[in-house]
Design an enzyme around this catalytic site. Sequence first.
Site, PDB file in Angstrom:
ATOM      1  N   HIS A 288       0.804  -1.134   0.070  1.00  0.00           N
ATOM      2  CA  HIS A 288       0.070  -0.045  -0.103  1.00  0.00           C
ATOM      3  C   HIS A 288       0.788   1.249   0.076  1.00  0.00           C
ATOM      4  O   HIS A 288       1.937   1.084   0.562  1.00  0.00           O
ATOM      5  CB  HIS A 288      -1.062  -0.110   1.244  1.00  0.00           C
ATOM      6  CG  HIS A 288      -1.995   0.759   1.115  1.00  0.00           C
ATOM      7  ND1 HIS A 288      -1.954   2.221   1.469  1.00  0.00           N
ATOM      8  CD2 HIS A 288      -3.448   0.637   0.697  1.00  0.00           C
ATOM      9  CE1 HIS A 288      -3.231   2.868   1.082  1.00  0.00           C
ATOM     10  NE2 HIS A 288      -3.884   1.732   0.604  1.00  0.00           N
TER      11      HIS A 288
ATOM     12  N   ASP B 188      -7.948  -5.350   0.032  1.00  0.00           N
ATOM     13  CA  ASP B 188      -8.414  -6.248  -1.132  1.00  0.00           C
ATOM     14  C   ASP B 188      -8.061  -7.680  -0.960  1.00  0.00           C
ATOM     15  O   ASP B 188      -8.564  -8.477  -1.523  1.00  0.00           O
ATOM     16  CB  ASP B 188      -7.814  -5.681  -2.611  1.00  0.00           C
ATOM     17  CG  ASP B 188      -8.483  -4.344  -2.812  1.00  0.00           C
ATOM     18  OD1 ASP B 188      -7.641  -3.423  -3.102  1.00  0.00           O
ATOM     19  OD2 ASP B 188      -9.709  -4.106  -2.810  1.00  0.00           O
TER      20      ASP B 188
HETATM   21  C1  SDX Z   1      -6.451   0.092  -2.962  1.00  0.00           C
HETATM   22  O1  SDX Z   1      -4.579   4.708  -1.987  1.00  0.00           O
HETATM   23  C2  SDX Z   1      -5.282   4.036  -1.388  1.00  0.00           C
HETATM   24  O2  SDX Z   1      -5.855   4.496  -0.349  1.00  0.00           O
HETATM   25  C3  SDX Z   1      -5.940   2.755  -2.000  1.00  0.00           C
HETATM   26  C4  SDX Z   1      -6.950   1.727  -1.414  1.00  0.00           C
HETATM   27  C5  SDX Z   1      -8.255   2.625  -1.184  1.00  0.00           C
HETATM   28  O3  SDX Z   1      -9.134   2.145   0.038  1.00  0.00           O
HETATM   29  O4  SDX Z   1      -8.584   3.357  -1.830  1.00  0.00           O
HETATM   30  O5  SDX Z   1      -6.108   1.500  -0.060  1.00  0.00           O
HETATM   31  C6  SDX Z   1      -7.458   0.600  -2.042  1.00  0.00           C
HETATM   32  O6  SDX Z   1      -5.971   0.359  -3.986  1.00  0.00           O
HETATM   33  C7  SDX Z   1      -5.297  -0.767  -2.217  1.00  0.00           C
HETATM   34  C8  SDX Z   1      -4.237  -1.455  -2.964  1.00  0.00           C
HETATM   35  C9  SDX Z   1      -4.734  -2.657  -4.099  1.00  0.00           C
HETATM   36  N1  SDX Z   1      -3.566  -2.876  -5.094  1.00  0.00           N
HETATM   37  C10 SDX Z   1      -2.805  -4.003  -4.838  1.00  0.00           C
HETATM   38  O7  SDX Z   1      -2.896  -4.765  -3.979  1.00  0.00           O
HETATM   39  C11 SDX Z   1      -2.097  -4.309  -6.141  1.00  0.00           C
HETATM   40  C12 SDX Z   1      -0.648  -4.793  -5.801  1.00  0.00           C
HETATM   41  N2  SDX Z   1       0.022  -3.872  -4.757  1.00  0.00           N
HETATM   42  C13 SDX Z   1       0.629  -2.942  -5.423  1.00  0.00           C
HETATM   43  O8  SDX Z   1       0.772  -2.893  -6.685  1.00  0.00           O
HETATM   44  C14 SDX Z   1       1.403  -1.801  -4.954  1.00  0.00           C
HETATM   45  O9  SDX Z   1       1.832  -2.186  -3.536  1.00  0.00           O
HETATM   46  C15 SDX Z   1       0.628  -0.370  -4.594  1.00  0.00           C
HETATM   47  C16 SDX Z   1       0.150  -0.272  -5.894  1.00  0.00           C
HETATM   48  C17 SDX Z   1      -0.701  -0.730  -3.878  1.00  0.00           C
HETATM   49  C18 SDX Z   1       1.384   0.592  -4.122  1.00  0.00           C
HETATM   50  O10 SDX Z   1       2.592   0.981  -4.889  1.00  0.00           O
HETATM   51  P1  SDX Z   1       3.508   1.829  -4.625  1.00  0.00           P
HETATM   52  O11 SDX Z   1       3.311   2.619  -3.445  1.00  0.00           O
HETATM   53  O12 SDX Z   1       3.825   2.852  -6.045  1.00  0.00           O
HETATM   54  O13 SDX Z   1       4.572   0.867  -4.042  1.00  0.00           O
HETATM   55  P2  SDX Z   1       5.881   0.495  -5.298  1.00  0.00           P
HETATM   56  O14 SDX Z   1       5.218  -0.096  -6.683  1.00  0.00           O
HETATM   57  O15 SDX Z   1       6.765   1.554  -5.496  1.00  0.00           O
HETATM   58  O16 SDX Z   1       6.447  -0.733  -4.614  1.00  0.00           O
HETATM   59  C19 SDX Z   1       7.476  -0.319  -3.714  1.00  0.00           C
HETATM   60  C20 SDX Z   1       8.404  -1.744  -3.887  1.00  0.00           C
HETATM   61  C21 SDX Z   1       8.766  -1.993  -4.916  1.00  0.00           C
HETATM   62  O17 SDX Z   1      10.054  -2.991  -4.947  1.00  0.00           O
HETATM   63  P3  SDX Z   1      11.436  -2.299  -4.857  1.00  0.00           P
HETATM   64  O18 SDX Z   1      11.650  -1.648  -6.550  1.00  0.00           O
HETATM   65  O19 SDX Z   1      11.537  -1.241  -4.113  1.00  0.00           O
HETATM   66  O20 SDX Z   1      12.451  -3.611  -5.055  1.00  0.00           O
HETATM   67  O21 SDX Z   1       7.659  -3.006  -3.066  1.00  0.00           O
HETATM   68  C22 SDX Z   1       7.462  -3.871  -4.437  1.00  0.00           C
HETATM   69  C23 SDX Z   1       7.596  -3.151  -5.735  1.00  0.00           C
HETATM   70  O22 SDX Z   1       8.161  -3.985  -6.428  1.00  0.00           O
HETATM   71  N3  SDX Z   1       5.882  -4.031  -4.241  1.00  0.00           N
HETATM   72  C24 SDX Z   1       5.478  -5.292  -4.362  1.00  0.00           C
HETATM   73  C25 SDX Z   1       4.011  -5.340  -4.276  1.00  0.00           C
HETATM   74  N4  SDX Z   1       3.731  -3.941  -4.012  1.00  0.00           N
HETATM   75  C26 SDX Z   1       4.705  -3.218  -3.995  1.00  0.00           C
HETATM   76  N5  SDX Z   1       5.907  -6.563  -4.497  1.00  0.00           N
HETATM   77  C27 SDX Z   1       5.257  -7.627  -4.689  1.00  0.00           C
HETATM   78  N6  SDX Z   1       3.829  -7.688  -4.245  1.00  0.00           N
HETATM   79  C28 SDX Z   1       3.344  -6.535  -4.379  1.00  0.00           C
HETATM   80  N7  SDX Z   1       2.027  -6.271  -4.042  1.00  0.00           N
END
Ligand code: SDX
Length: 447
Positions: free
Chosen positions: A329, A386
Amino acid sequence: MLTLLQSSQCNDGRTWNSMDGKTKTEKAILRLDDQEIELPIFTGSEGEKAIDISSLRKQSGYITLDPGYVNTGMTKSSICFIDGEEGILRYRGYPIEQLAANSNFVETSYLLIHGELPTPEQYEQFRQSLRRHSMIHEDMRHFFDGFPSSAHPMAILSAMVLGLSTFYTENENPEQDTDIDLTVCRLLSKVRTLASFSFKKSIGQPFIYPDNSLSYCGNFLHMMFRVPAEPYHVDPEVERALNLLLILHADHEQNCSTATVRMAGSALTNLYACIAAGITSLWGSRHGGANQAVLDQLATIHEGDWDVARYIELVKDKNSSVRLMGFGHRVYKNYDPRAKIIKEACDRLLDHLGVQDPLLDIARRLEEVALNDSYFVDRNLYPNVDFYSGIMYRAIGIPINMFTVMFALGRLPGWIAHWLEMRSDPDDRIHRPRQIYNGVKLRDYPV
Ligand code: SDX
């Protein structure tokens, strides 16, 4: 270089009364080249601090750059407070745990939109108004005939919500001080009907009209699952579970879809159109579409008989581009408090329904392996709202392509509350971010 001047707690966020009784402003000093630029510090009611850069370009010619707005606050808001480090979520000051345990979706919607819990009279009036506006214009039914049965319900929902604005034009020009409460009730009540009709359309069953003798959630279940040939009785436990899920999704400060609603609204776009924009933004798999992606992922693991530990290794492999959906998140760097509540409610609901869902066992195992793996721990990746919600929707009988529609139904009062807050903000102006151009420099057209 940025230096934060000495400061003490401010009362209105910008200034405080120092010992000598003079009003002082907490400031940051930005040293740029040979310039010193003073930027006020804003302190929120929970002690969050922000550097107010609204005068930065005028003073320095510089702008800031912050892809994804990771460090950028777009507004001040009094609707929802999140402490991502502590895993805290409050709606208008009330902890989400207390609302989940004691409130219902109609009351929580009133709280988000009006800022206070309703009195019994206000609650009854609000409830009756939602009941009165549950039907859609009969001509709108024919819109559904134009969609293919394979159409994704989110596409239908967004199109139909925008279609509402063609039948109810009272709010077409938001600057005209029309009866916005009427528009709010129409949206809250009719989106529920549109959602259930889009489900019926997708399974080739006849639309079921609302039964206004039922509660908000009971009426939705009735429209979703009743068939003309048989009686339908709302299961109180399912109704309770649906209220809980909608409360937990009702708001979440400046998430992507809420920011979209605010962005569209800042151009003086009407509320129906802004909600349609929010629905399309929520659809993305990084956002609300994740609840559908979680179930797809769990089904892939189940049907492919994957070893969970091996799947986690795939997620950690940067070359795989596989993410653990429902994990991570932007704000929570701790367990999403909503996920905690849903996980417990999941057990209660499945026990009540006598459902043994192998996907729940897989989800639990994934969580257990991930939360003991440094890849996830080092990146503060925990289950979010989720991760378990789809298991509950599935147990209720809601198909996977309707999961994000359920998210939209829950988030609707939050979107509305933010649109109203923005419209009443004297400082609000059209949202128009800047950029830094790094394309081709000036060149002449070849003649
Ligand atoms: C919702 O904003 C809100 O409040 C949203 C929400 C709401 O109520 O409205 O809470 C609802 O949208 C919840 C999120 C649902 N999405 C997912 O579950 C999809 C999977 N999660 C991600 O794609 C990610 O965690 C996000 C999109 C939620 C957050 O993305 P960020 O903050 O841009 O984080 P990032 O992509 O920069 O990741 C940071 C690191 C990366 O690794 P490095 O480059 O540092 O090596 O963490 C890793 C990412 O690769 N990472 C994950 C991951 N999420 C982040 N690795 C594996 N699985 C994941 N789910």
